[in-house]
Design a protein around this motif. Structure first.
Motif, PDB file in Angstrom:
ATOM      1  N   UNK A   1      36.956  31.250  53.783  1.00 67.02           N
ATOM      2  CA  UNK A   1      38.226  31.367  53.736  1.00 67.02           C
ATOM      3  C   UNK A   1      38.183  33.386  53.749  1.00 67.02           C
ATOM      4  N   UNK A   2      37.714  33.487  52.254  1.00 66.79           N
ATOM      5  CA  UNK A   2      37.152  35.034  52.177  1.00 66.79           C
ATOM      6  C   UNK A   2      36.554  35.323  52.930  1.00 66.79           C
TER       7      UNK A   2
ATOM      8  N   UNK B   1      35.614  34.643  55.936  1.00 62.80           N
ATOM      9  CA  UNK B   1      36.804  35.178  57.285  1.00 62.80           C
ATOM     10  C   UNK B   1      37.238  36.546  56.900  1.00 62.80           C
ATOM     11  N   UNK B   2      37.856  36.695  55.965  1.00 62.97           N
ATOM     12  CA  UNK B   2      38.859  37.610  55.464  1.00 62.97           C
ATOM     13  C   UNK B   2      37.468  39.385  55.331  1.00 62.97           C
TER      14      UNK B   2
ATOM     15  N   UNK C   1      36.263  39.956  59.226  1.00 63.75           N
ATOM     16  CA  UNK C   1      37.856  40.510  59.674  1.00 63.75           C
ATOM     17  C   UNK C   1      37.615  41.767  59.142  1.00 63.75           C
ATOM     18  N   UNK C   2      37.576  41.899  57.680  1.00 65.59           N
ATOM     19  CA  UNK C   2      37.663  43.682  57.630  1.00 65.59           C
ATOM     20  C   UNK C   2      36.480  43.989  57.706  1.00 65.59           C
TER      21      UNK C   2
END
Lengths: 561, 354
Positions: B216-217, B219-220, B223-224
């Motif tokens: 998840x991190x 992906x974050x 995305x950032x």
């Protein structure tokens, strides 16, 4: 000092009103008997049996999202048709002709998405039928769409697998019947008492003392003004919105209208607390939103009452609501950009650069400081997902919110939803700042021109609908590009948020223990604010530095734009 | 065990070397943020060299920016290599306890003339005679006799324990030592499949599994990175509108400062370091997931783990009370299934202070 007392009074009445409204809304959305059931219950059931809807049948997130999209698409088609055909349709005493295709597209999209961007001037380009059956209808149902989606998303965060996300058709019908309609009737009557016109007669023609013929526009204004404020629509009956003396005649109507902007968004915080069966969760989000609201209001208030250094103290009244003073202009400006309302009682274009900066930031963070009806709350839940995830990583625990794990899928969807904001504002704005055809819209030179472009796209993406006056939003390039931006800003957030809700509701809820990261304390409130500020600031600060901040420094150096 | 033997000098040199070999784009691709940083570094280098060749005014600045970008990428690689190296060093120290010895093979239980063979050639089902002072070659079941066994190498318990045939005290683990008397044992583990072998292969951590949080991190972070790419790319036309031309190298530098390079570069190193910390506490985590669960769990391994391959806990030297790793450990070694409603550890729980 009187200003401060006014502000505090506003806060108290608003909080109390929101709290009471939430108590009513929780019964409405649960389908329980409420205050208005004896009167409106048969109407509600009549609609369901006409449309063949089983009120108890819950939809999955895909079904819910499809219903939202389908319903809004149909609404768009209807409104577009009315705008194009209004010349042939009845209730057109002033004989107004059809709207151009690009403007009709822009207007239809803007009302369906709850933006109410007005690239047209109502009294000159719309028939009464278009105002009432076209725009006012969408004022109600676009607001109801936002509220329904928010309720479904809250169910995803707080409900159980068995209860599901609910049924869009029911949530939408109930939002209109039990919340928007009664509140609008009350507010509409108050406004009529204050002198807002409500008539189907055409514009008044009078002969002035000089013997010239003067046309005074009027019409069924009070009914539309009431819902445009309550539903965070913002599309006024008259072109200059609530700065028009017929639309906002007295200080009483001004206070009621300012209050109406935030009433339903505030009540969603408390509704959330009630649905989560833990009021503190709602208060926490309310506290985070309030803190950001007060901060923004302070900056605008100081900027607008302080005067322009180039002109001297007290000489900053251009574009202000002269009848009510700078303080109420500041309050309205903060409320209307914090929520996705977009109605104005002063021209934001004439504000000081830093006040303009605040209104821009309010919109660019996605209008989550109370925000649009429903839309602001599910927008804030997007930040909550990110904040909880970051907090979980920082303290080394599994990120959980209300007992449900925040995992890869939720984070992916949240980032996807967030992406629509830089995509629309920065990419749309950059193209608009480059393409010669789009550059024709810009009115002012220098950084203020850039602020105008940014404001236009931030407003469209945030579904706000206000603009820096003077920016030529009616150019075909802008009507089309902004129409697309509004669609992106609305549905690229609704669909992922519903997906997050669908994903969360399927997860097992674990009870909170001593080791759970509490999401109702001051620590979480701070964390949520920091998340909003960091995501918003890092994304938009570079370009804001070229716009309002550059303008501010130029102003200090003695140059105005 | 001290820190120094986990990270000898050679380890740093190897990690330094690996920092450069890890510049292979195929390896960099695994980490979006660092991969993007490397691309920007390469581009900046080209632009800086062009500036230098043309003798542009700000060539020195460009070269310096390129230099720092490469340092950033190399440091991320170095941190990851160092963390991986430590894991390997730990495996080597475990392997040392698995000594090659000669064992007394019996044809049957009553065989009185044992045959000497190498412990590595033992097969499952064979019978072995172990006497006072002998190492138990591998995991086995006691067939006959009673003896006291020193299991301190595995459990950390200094007092010898009694092992006897029959009952639930009949299993012995490879690597423990008979203190008195003698036993006839039947081998229950294939060569290379014993408890100790599995421990070693895990520590070497052929493949480190990513935790859901880590995914998840990532992906974050990706995305950032995408968001900030939009920020920087659109800044150019906005600046041009304002009558400013920003050099590409400056935009590249801004981009790298905006994207989450610190966390992106150290993420895998953090994961490996977490596992390494657990190893020092004598718990082996197959994946970061287990180490995270560890941090959250307040459950103990069973009070005193039985040192046997089928034991309910994972016996390790000086296992601190209250330390256990759920997740893959449980699956592989039948740790008792913890309740689904897992109690959360509070910060002052039993997490070993190391």
């Amino acid at each position: 000092m009187p200003d401060l007392i006014g502000y505090i009074l506003y806060a108290i009445v608003l909080t109390g009103g929101g709290y009471l409204l939430a108590a009513h809304m929780i019964r409405v959305y649960a389908g329980e008997r409420n205050l208005l059931s004896p009167l409106l219950g048969p109407v509600e059931r009549g609609f369901y049996s006409l449309a063949g809807i089983r009120p108890g049948a819950s939809q999955g997130w895909r079904g819910y999202a499809l219903a939202v999209l389908g319903f809004n698409l149909a609404g768009f088609g209807l409104l577009y048709a009315i705008l194009r055909l209004q010349g042939l349709l009845p209730l057109n005493p002033d004989g107004i002709g059809a709207m151009s295709p690009d403007l009709a597209f822009n207007t239809a999209v803007s009302f369906v998405t709850n933006t109410n961007w007005q690239a047209y001037s109502g009294e000159a380009q719309l028939s009464y039928l278009a105002q009432m059956a076209g725009l006012t209808l969408q004022n109600f149902v676009s607001a109801a769409t936002g509220m329904a989606v928010a309720v479904a998303v809250i169910r995803g965060f707080t409900g159980t697998k068995d209860s599901g996300l609910g049924n869009f058709w029911c949530d939408m019908t109930r939002s209109v019947l039990y919340v928007l309609l009664p509140l609008s009737v009350i507010l509409g009557l108050i406004l009529i008492l204050q002198g807002v016109p409500q008539t189907l007669l055409g514009a008044a023609h009078v002969t002035t003392l000089e013997g010239a013929d003067q046309v005074i526009a009027r019409g069924p204004a009070a009914s539309q003004v009431a819902i445009k404020q309550l539903g965070t629509n913002g599309g006024g009956f008259f072109g200059v919105n609530s700065a028009h003396p017929f639309e906002n005649p007295t200080i009483v109507s001004n206070m009621f209208q300012t209050m109406a902007i935030l009433l339903i968004p505030v009540s969603f915080c408390f509704l959330f607390g009630r649905m989560a069966k833990d009021g503190r969760q709602g208060w926490a989000i309310f506290a985070a939103m309030s803190a950001m609201f007060v901060l923004g209001l302070t900056v605008i208030y100081l900027g607008e009452t302080g005067g322009n250094p180039l002109l001297g103290a007290g000489a900053n009244m251009e574009g202000k609501e002269l009848r009510f003073g700078a303080a109420l202009s500041a309050l309205w400006a903060e409320a209307t950009t914090a929520a996705s309302n977009g109605s104005v009682n002063a021209m934001h274009d004439s504000f000081m650069p830093l006040s303009g900066l605040v209104t821009l930031i309010n919109m660019q963070i996605g209008e989550v400081i109370f925000g649009g009806v429903g839309a602001g709350f599910y927008g804030m839940l997007l930040y909550v997902v990110l904040a909880v995830f970051l907090a979980g990583l920082m303290v080394g625990r599994s990120p959980e919110y209300l007992g449900r794990k925040i995992e890869g899928r939720e984070v992916t969807l949240a980032i996807l939803a967030f992406l629509s904001m830089p995509l629309g504002i920065l990419v749309g704005g950059a193209i608009s700042a480059t393409v010669p055809m789009a550059l024709q819209s810009v009115q002012d030179a220098g950084p203020h021109g850039l602020s105008e472009i940014l404001y236009g796209y931030s407003s469209a993406i945030g579904n706000n609908g206000s603009a820096f006056a003077g920016w030529g939003a009616a150019e075909p390039w802008q009507t089309t590009a902004l129409g697309l931006a509004m669609l992106l800003g609305r549905y690229a957030i609704i669909v992922p948020m519903l997906a997050i809700a669908g994903s969360l509701i399927a997860k097992q809820q674990s009870p909170s223990t001593a080791g759970t990261f509490p999401t109702h304390g001051p620590l979480f409130v701070t964390l949520l604010i920091v998340t909003v500020v960091i995501f918003g600031a890092l994304t938009f600060f570079p370009v804001l530095a070229l716009g309002p901040i550059a303008e501010h420094t130029a102003l200090i150096a003695g140059q105005g734009y | 065990m001290s820190r120094s033997d986990l990270a000898p000098k050679g380890l740093y040199m190897a990690a330094l070397k690996a920092a450069f070999t890890k510049l292979d784009p195929r390896q960099l691709m695994g980490n979006a943020v660092i991969f993007v940083t490397a691309i920007v570094a390469a581009m900046t280098t080209l632009l800086a060299l062009r500036d230098a060749a043309l003798g542009a005014d700000d060539a020195a600045v460009s070269l310096q920016i390129a230099f720092w970008l490469w340092v950033c990428v190399l440091f991320a690689n170095f941190a990851e290599a160092l963390a991986e190296g430590r894991g390997k060093a730990r495996a080597d120290s475990l392997r040392a306890t698995k000594a090659e010895t000669m064992v007394k093979l019996l044809a049957s239980e009553d065989d009185s003339s044992p045959k000497e063979i190498a412990s590595s050639s033992l097969r499952k089902g064979q019978l072995v005679l172990v006497e006072a002072g002998d190492l138990i070659p591998t995991d086995a079941e006691v067939i006959r006799g009673v003896a006291s066994v020193d299991e301190s190498a595995i459990t950390g318990e200094s007092a010898p324990v009694i092992r006897e045939s029959g009952g639930d005290r009949s299993s012995v683990t490879g690597g423990t030592r008979i203190v008195s008397d003698s036993l006839i044992i039947r081998i229950v583990a294939e060569p290379g499949k014993s408890f100790l072998d599995r421990m070693i292969s895990m520590v070497e951590g052929a493949e480190r599994q990513k935790t859901p949080n880590e995914i998840a991190l990532n992906i974050l972070l990706a995305g950032l990175t995408l968001i900030f790419l939009l920020v920087v790319v659109t800044l150019e036309p906005f600046a041009r509108y304002s009558g400013i031309v920003i050099p590409v190298v400056t935009l590249a530098a801004l981009f790298v400062t905006l994207i989450p390079t610190t966390i992106g570069g150290l993420l895998s190193a953090i994961g490996i370091a977490g596992m390494d910390r657990l190893v020092r506490a004598n718990v082996i985590a197959k994946s970061g997931r287990a180490s995270r669960r560890q941090a959250m769990s307040t459950r103990c391994c069973s009070t005193r783990p039985e040192p046997s391959p089928s034991a309910t806990g994972w016996p390790m030297p000086s296992c601190p009370p209250g330390a256990s790793a759920k997740g893959s450990l449980r699956r592989r070694h039948s740790l008792p299934r913890l309740p689904t409603r897992r109690p959360r550890g509070n910060p002052s729980s039993n997490w070993p202070k190391s």
